[in-house]
Design a protein around this motif. Structure first.
Motif, PDB file in Angstrom:
ATOM      1  N   VAL A  45       0.832  -1.202   0.000  1.00 26.93           N
ATOM      2  CA  VAL A  45       0.000   0.000   0.000  1.00 26.93           C
ATOM      3  C   VAL A  45       0.868   1.254   0.000  1.00 26.93           C
ATOM      4  CG1 VAL A  45      -1.745   1.291   1.299  1.00 26.93           C
ATOM      5  CG2 VAL A  45      -1.918  -1.196   1.114  1.00 26.93           C
ATOM      6  N   LYS A  46       1.959   1.233   0.746  1.00 29.73           N
ATOM      7  CA  LYS A  46       2.869   2.387   0.766  1.00 29.73           C
ATOM      8  C   LYS A  46       3.471   2.657  -0.602  1.00 29.73           C
ATOM      9  CE  LYS A  46       4.521   2.481   5.574  1.00 29.73           C
ATOM     10  NZ  LYS A  46       5.716   2.312   6.432  1.00 29.73           N
ATOM     11  N   SER A  47       3.662   1.609  -1.388  1.00 31.24           N
ATOM     12  CA  SER A  47       4.305   1.759  -2.693  1.00 31.24           C
ATOM     13  C   SER A  47       3.377   2.353  -3.747  1.00 31.24           C
ATOM     14  CB  SER A  47       4.820   0.400  -3.187  1.00 31.24           C
ATOM     15  OG  SER A  47       3.738  -0.436  -3.607  1.00 31.24           O
ATOM     16  N   LEU A  48       2.081   2.375  -3.484  1.00 25.70           N
ATOM     17  CA  LEU A  48       1.113   2.845  -4.469  1.00 25.70           C
ATOM     18  C   LEU A  48       0.986   4.363  -4.431  1.00 25.70           C
ATOM     19  CD1 LEU A  48      -1.695   0.198  -3.836  1.00 25.70           C
ATOM     20  CD2 LEU A  48       0.058   0.157  -5.627  1.00 25.70           C
ATOM     21  N   ARG A  49       1.087   4.980  -5.587  1.00 27.15           N
ATOM     22  CA  ARG A  49       0.960   6.439  -5.647  1.00 27.15           C
ATOM     23  C   ARG A  49      -0.464   6.873  -5.309  1.00 27.15           C
ATOM     24  NH1 ARG A  49       3.461   9.685 -10.624  1.00 27.15           N
ATOM     25  NH2 ARG A  49       5.299   8.988  -9.475  1.00 27.15           N
ATOM     26  N   SER A  50      -1.437   6.122  -5.804  1.00 22.86           N
ATOM     27  CA  SER A  50      -2.838   6.416  -5.510  1.00 22.86           C
ATOM     28  C   SER A  50      -3.517   5.112  -5.112  1.00 22.86           C
ATOM     29  CB  SER A  50      -3.521   7.027  -6.739  1.00 22.86           C
ATOM     30  OG  SER A  50      -4.869   7.341  -6.465  1.00 22.86           O
ATOM     31  N   ALA A  51      -3.540   4.841  -3.825  1.00 20.68           N
ATOM     32  CA  ALA A  51      -4.053   3.562  -3.329  1.00 20.68           C
ATOM     33  C   ALA A  51      -5.574   3.604  -3.219  1.00 20.68           C
ATOM     34  CB  ALA A  51      -3.449   3.239  -1.973  1.00 20.68           C
ATOM     35  N   PRO A  52      -6.232   2.474  -3.459  1.00 19.19           N
ATOM     36  CA  PRO A  52      -7.669   2.403  -3.192  1.00 19.19           C
ATOM     37  C   PRO A  52      -7.929   2.376  -1.691  1.00 19.19           C
ATOM     38  CG  PRO A  52      -6.831   0.243  -3.806  1.00 19.19           C
ATOM     39  CD  PRO A  52      -5.688   1.209  -3.958  1.00 19.19           C
ATOM     40  N   LEU A  53      -9.176   2.311  -1.308  1.00 19.50           N
ATOM     41  CA  LEU A  53      -9.499   2.128   0.100  1.00 19.50           C
ATOM     42  C   LEU A  53      -8.954   0.776   0.558  1.00 19.50           C
ATOM     43  CD1 LEU A  53     -13.194   3.368   0.097  1.00 19.50           C
ATOM     44  CD2 LEU A  53     -11.168   4.651   0.780  1.00 19.50           C
ATOM     45  N   VAL A  54      -8.534   0.712   1.831  1.00 17.65           N
ATOM     46  CA  VAL A  54      -7.882  -0.497   2.333  1.00 17.65           C
ATOM     47  C   VAL A  54      -8.510  -0.923   3.649  1.00 17.65           C
ATOM     48  CG1 VAL A  54      -5.723  -1.546   3.099  1.00 17.65           C
ATOM     49  CG2 VAL A  54      -5.694   0.155   1.257  1.00 17.65           C
ATOM     50  N   ILE A  55      -8.835  -2.195   3.732  1.00 18.40           N
ATOM     51  CA  ILE A  55      -9.147  -2.836   5.011  1.00 18.40           C
ATOM     52  C   ILE A  55      -8.048  -3.855   5.263  1.00 18.40           C
ATOM     53  CG2 ILE A  55     -10.732  -4.321   6.296  1.00 18.40           C
ATOM     54  CD1 ILE A  55     -13.011  -3.196   4.600  1.00 18.40           C
ATOM     55  N   PHE A  56      -7.270  -3.667   6.318  1.00 15.82           N
ATOM     56  CA  PHE A  56      -6.239  -4.636   6.669  1.00 15.82           C
ATOM     57  C   PHE A  56      -6.864  -5.761   7.491  1.00 15.82           C
ATOM     58  CE2 PHE A  56      -3.082  -1.117   6.045  1.00 15.82           C
ATOM     59  CZ  PHE A  56      -2.350  -1.750   5.060  1.00 15.82           C
ATOM     60  N   VAL A  57      -6.501  -6.987   7.151  1.00 14.03           N
ATOM     61  CA  VAL A  57      -6.960  -8.171   7.867  1.00 14.03           C
ATOM     62  C   VAL A  57      -5.723  -8.894   8.386  1.00 14.03           C
ATOM     63  CG1 VAL A  57      -8.276 -10.313   7.733  1.00 14.03           C
ATOM     64  CG2 VAL A  57      -8.942  -8.356   6.338  1.00 14.03           C
ATOM     65  N   THR A  58      -5.653  -9.105   9.681  1.00 17.68           N
ATOM     66  CA  THR A  58      -4.429  -9.665  10.246  1.00 17.68           C
ATOM     67  C   THR A  58      -4.718 -10.487  11.493  1.00 17.68           C
ATOM     68  OG1 THR A  58      -2.274  -9.097  11.236  1.00 17.68           O
ATOM     69  CG2 THR A  58      -4.064  -7.524  11.544  1.00 17.68           C
ATOM     70  N   ALA A  59      -3.848 -11.438  11.754  1.00 16.45           N
ATOM     71  CA  ALA A  59      -3.934 -12.214  12.992  1.00 16.45           C
ATOM     72  C   ALA A  59      -3.077 -11.598  14.087  1.00 16.45           C
ATOM     73  CB  ALA A  59      -3.493 -13.659  12.733  1.00 16.45           C
ATOM     74  N   HIS A  60      -2.376 -10.522  13.770  1.00 20.20           N
ATOM     75  CA  HIS A  60      -1.422  -9.915  14.705  1.00 20.20           C
ATOM     76  C   HIS A  60      -1.959  -8.574  15.189  1.00 20.20           C
ATOM     77  CE1 HIS A  60       1.475 -12.985  13.523  1.00 20.20           C
ATOM     78  NE2 HIS A  60       1.087 -12.759  12.280  1.00 20.20           N
ATOM     79  N   ARG A  61      -2.069  -8.416  16.481  1.00 17.50           N
ATOM     80  CA  ARG A  61      -2.701  -7.236  17.065  1.00 17.50           C
ATOM     81  C   ARG A  61      -1.811  -6.002  17.065  1.00 17.50           C
ATOM     82  NH1 ARG A  61      -7.124  -9.046  19.837  1.00 17.50           N
ATOM     83  NH2 ARG A  61      -7.169 -11.280  20.344  1.00 17.50           N
ATOM     84  N   ASP A  62      -0.526  -6.156  16.840  1.00 14.00           N
ATOM     85  CA  ASP A  62       0.418  -5.066  17.087  1.00 14.00           C
ATOM     86  C   ASP A  62       0.776  -4.261  15.849  1.00 14.00           C
ATOM     87  OD1 ASP A  62       0.569  -5.834  19.775  1.00 14.00           O
ATOM     88  OD2 ASP A  62       2.069  -7.355  19.299  1.00 14.00           O
ATOM     89  N   TYR A  63       0.023  -4.404  14.763  1.00 12.86           N
ATOM     90  CA  TYR A  63       0.361  -3.707  13.532  1.00 12.86           C
ATOM     91  C   TYR A  63      -0.312  -2.345  13.385  1.00 12.86           C
ATOM     92  CZ  TYR A  63       2.773  -7.702  11.421  1.00 12.86           C
ATOM     93  OH  TYR A  63       3.661  -8.709  11.127  1.00 12.86           O
ATOM     94  N   ALA A  64      -1.272  -2.022  14.240  1.00 11.49           N
ATOM     95  CA  ALA A  64      -2.087  -0.831  14.014  1.00 11.49           C
ATOM     96  C   ALA A  64      -1.258   0.444  13.930  1.00 11.49           C
ATOM     97  CB  ALA A  64      -3.134  -0.697  15.116  1.00 11.49           C
ATOM     98  N   LEU A  65      -0.316   0.620  14.849  1.00 10.94           N
ATOM     99  CA  LEU A  65       0.463   1.853  14.872  1.00 10.94           C
ATOM    100  C   LEU A  65       1.305   1.990  13.620  1.00 10.94           C
ATOM    101  CD1 LEU A  65       1.097   4.356  16.520  1.00 10.94           C
ATOM    102  CD2 LEU A  65       3.004   3.119  17.535  1.00 10.94           C
TER     103      LEU A  65
END
Length: 238
Positions: A67-87
């Protein structure tokens, strides 16, 4: 209205689960399922994607890196099993975070947020800067403008806002690295303040708009003068 949706997850079982959730939702149009960030990148280049439902931890390149690499990213919902990625992820302004296993009610809430982005907001609306902190099992969104100050407390960071306080497990240095722009100022090894909350800067402390006194660390005095005072001083009492 149909929202073109691309799923990115390297786990086959989760591909099937998320695909089913997408296909059951009348607002969403599933245009593809990818098992890697590079495969997804190819889809994003060639097609009109409105929404990414994206795992974070994947081989070769993470969902966040994509997502960081995209110049114009679409809307994103992150799905993860790891709780510590939010920040780490808040800087790309995702619509939401969903924790695996996915709760159907939370999934519907996320899609409702996506729908509102399309129906209630003009394209040029600027989103207020914010970050997420983890509070119990939830991710709490905090607007920059609502924060008065932050104080390091051993392994925790006390975040004082205009309405309530938060105490996530987080170092003040990590938070300082993640904050975008120049809205905040490190004034002491244990304190970060919101520049818009500053009322008075004294010799040894700063008075905030809520009456709170914050100490000034000697090593931060020059930075305070350079970043906050110089260039904004319009009169001087002699």
């Amino acid at each position: 209205m149909k929202i073109n949706t691309l799923i990115i997850d390297d786990n086959l079982d989760w591909q099937k689960i998320i695909s089913k959730l997408v296909q059951l939702n009348p607002l969403l149009n599933l245009v593809g399922v990818c098992d890697s960030a590079m495969q997804a990148y190819a889809k994003l280049v060639e097609g009109d994607i409105d929404l990414l439902i994206c795992d974070i931890e994947m081989p070769d390149m993470s969902g966040l890196q994509l997502v960081k690499s995209l110049r114009s990213a679409p809307l994103v919902i992150f799905v993860t099993a790891h709780r510590d990625y939010a920040l780490d992820c808040y800087e790309v302004s995702p619509v939401d975070f969903l924790l695996k296993p996915i709760d159907l009610e939370r999934f519907l809430q996320s899609i409702e947020k996506v729908r509102l982005k399309y129906t209630n907001q003009p394209d040029n609306l600027e989103v207020e800067p914010y970050f997420f902190v983890r509070e119990n099992l939830n991710y709490v969104q905090i607007l920059y403008k609502d924060v008065l100050y932050m104080k390091a407390q051993e392994n925790f960071l006390l975040i004082v806002t205009t309405t309530q306080n938060y105490l996530p497990i987080l170092s003040i240095t990590k938070m300082e690295e993640q904050l975008k722009g120049d809205k905040f100022l490190r004034v002491h090894r244990s304190f970060i303040v919101n520049r818009s909350a500053i009322s008075v800067i004294g010799k040894n402390d700063i008075l905030l708009s809520n009456g709170q006194s914050i100490p000034i660390g000697e090593q931060y005095r020059t930075q305070i003068n350079r970043k906050h005072i110089e260039g904004n001083l319009v009169s001087r009492n002699t």
